[in-house]
Design an enzyme around this catalytic site. Structure first.
Site, PDB file in Angstrom:
ATOM      1  N   VAL A  62       0.871  -1.171   0.000  1.00 51.67           N
ATOM      2  CA  VAL A  62       0.000   0.000   0.000  1.00 51.67           C
ATOM      3  C   VAL A  62       0.903   1.214   0.000  1.00 51.67           C
ATOM      4  O   VAL A  62       1.849   1.306   0.784  1.00 51.67           O
ATOM      5  CB  VAL A  62      -0.917   0.024   1.237  1.00 51.67           C
ATOM      6  N   CYS A  63       0.622   2.151  -0.917  1.00 55.83           N
ATOM      7  CA  CYS A  63       1.348   3.419  -0.934  1.00 55.83           C
ATOM      8  C   CYS A  63       2.856   3.185  -1.064  1.00 55.83           C
ATOM      9  O   CYS A  63       3.308   2.429  -1.921  1.00 55.83           O
ATOM     10  CB  CYS A  63       0.992   4.209   0.321  1.00 55.83           C
ATOM     11  N   GLY A  64       3.653   3.791  -0.178  1.00 58.41           N
ATOM     12  CA  GLY A  64       5.101   3.679  -0.239  1.00 58.41           C
ATOM     13  C   GLY A  64       5.642   2.335   0.170  1.00 58.41           C
ATOM     14  O   GLY A  64       6.860   2.103   0.120  1.00 58.41           O
ATOM     15  N   THR A  82       2.182   3.319  -6.893  1.00 56.03           N
ATOM     16  CA  THR A  82       2.391   3.801  -5.536  1.00 56.03           C
ATOM     17  C   THR A  82       1.692   5.151  -5.443  1.00 56.03           C
ATOM     18  O   THR A  82       1.017   5.575  -6.383  1.00 56.03           O
ATOM     19  CB  THR A  82       3.892   3.905  -5.202  1.00 56.03           C
TER      20      THR A  82
END
Length: 331
Positions: free
Chosen positions: A103-105, A123
């Site tokens: 998730v994300c970074g 991302t």
């Protein structure tokens, strides 16, 4: 059949919603056993200061046996990528897992573990350039909400982790269960992976001058109206060539591209909120034909308008959808 084991990886400075959002999705679906692992067992401070207790540290949790490995993001991910023990644990856990997600970074930690080379990933839009620069073997695409490349799933930031988790639940348990979980969590819309991260409010710059502001206001006031360069230039009180140049300089996209994005957003809302035929929505949002709308949807969202409506509109429970039992929770 035993519960599928989902292991979340957190670290100092993680983004709490990257953990809690997907965790709630899996918990609400049933059939999953969730664990949280960190570099060290005990309280782990998030980026916002919220403390989460990790029952396991990487030194005391066998990396084997995870069905799904989920690595969260947050401001602390760069430091986490320099933790050799954590990176090695992630690589070992991924080797035995059925699938791996970030998730994300969290994609940075997967990349540091050598899990993203040659793969298409996403991302958070604000970190895409950094990920591509630091890991040139990774094909970074920061437009979609989430991307699946084989057994590796990656998502955009924060709330997109819930979209990712719902997609994983659908992959395991079917669409009806995923929709039931989304309704319980009061999610307005379970977004498709191909939907852009960039709604108009997010991706567009703000116009800096009154003439361009006038053109932008006219587009948003009535997306279906005539908005060719001549009409917009008349609104702005500029020549078409001058408006084209200033609009692109101030907003980062030319007028025609901006108009199409606004119209696609208007069509998305109409598809999910009403019952009008696709042809009528196309005309009302400024597309000459349903086919023109279809091409714009494929270009921007990667899905046909009819499929978008069928899968992602907010409706009552589909017939035959199994109820998701309520569970008691401690806070």
């Amino acid at each position: 059949m035993s519960d599928r084991r989902v292991v979340f990886v957190v670290f100092d400075g993680f983004q709490p919603l990257d953990l809690t959002g997907p965790h709630e999705v899996f918990d609400g679906a049933g059939g999953y056993a969730c664990q949280v692992v960190a570099p060290r067992a005990g309280p782990v401070p998030s980026a916002s200061g919220l403390l989460v207790h990790a029952a396991h540290g990487v030194a005391d949790l066998d990396p084997a046996g995870a069905d799904t490995l989920v690595v969260v993001g947050g401001r602390g991910v760069d430091r986490a990528c320099r933790d050799e023990e954590l990176v090695a644990w992630v690589a070992a856990a991924a080797a035995g897992a059925r699938r791996v997600a970030s998730v994300c970074g969290g994609a940075f930690l997967l990349a540091a573990a050598g899990l993203l080379d040659g793969r298409r990933v996403t991302t958070h839009w604000a970190r895409g350039e950094q990920l591509a620069r630091e890991h040139p073997g990774v094909r970074v695409d920061c437009d979609p909400v989430f991307v699946r490349d084989g057994p590796v799933w990656t998502s955009a930031g924060v709330s997109a982790g819930m979209d990712l988790a719902l997609a994983l639940v659908e992959d395991d348990l079917g669409r009806d269960v995923a929709h039931a979980v989304a309704r319980r969590l009061v999610l307005f819309l379970r977004r498709p992976g191909g939907q852009s991260q960039f709604s108009v409010a997010l991706w567009s710059r703000q116009p800096a001058t009154d003439p361009v502001r006038a053109a932008v206001a006219a587009i948003h006031a009535d997306p279906g109206a005539r908005h060719d360069i001549a009409a917009l230039a008349a609104r702005a009180g500029l020549s078409p060539r001058h408006l084209q140049r200033r609009f692109t300089a101030e907003l980062g996209v030319p007028p025609a591209a901006y108009v199409e994005r606004v119209r696609v957003e208007a069509a998305r809302r109409a598809l999910t909120e009403g019952d009008e035929p696709v042809e009528a929505i196309a005309r009302g949002c400024g597309f000459a034909t349903a086919e023109t709308l279809r091409r714009a949807f494929h270009r921007r969202l990667g899905v046909a308008p009819s499929d978008y409506r069928a899968r992602f509109r907010s409706t009552a429970a589909p017939a035959g959808a199994p109820p998701v039992p309520e569970k008691g929770r401690s806070v």
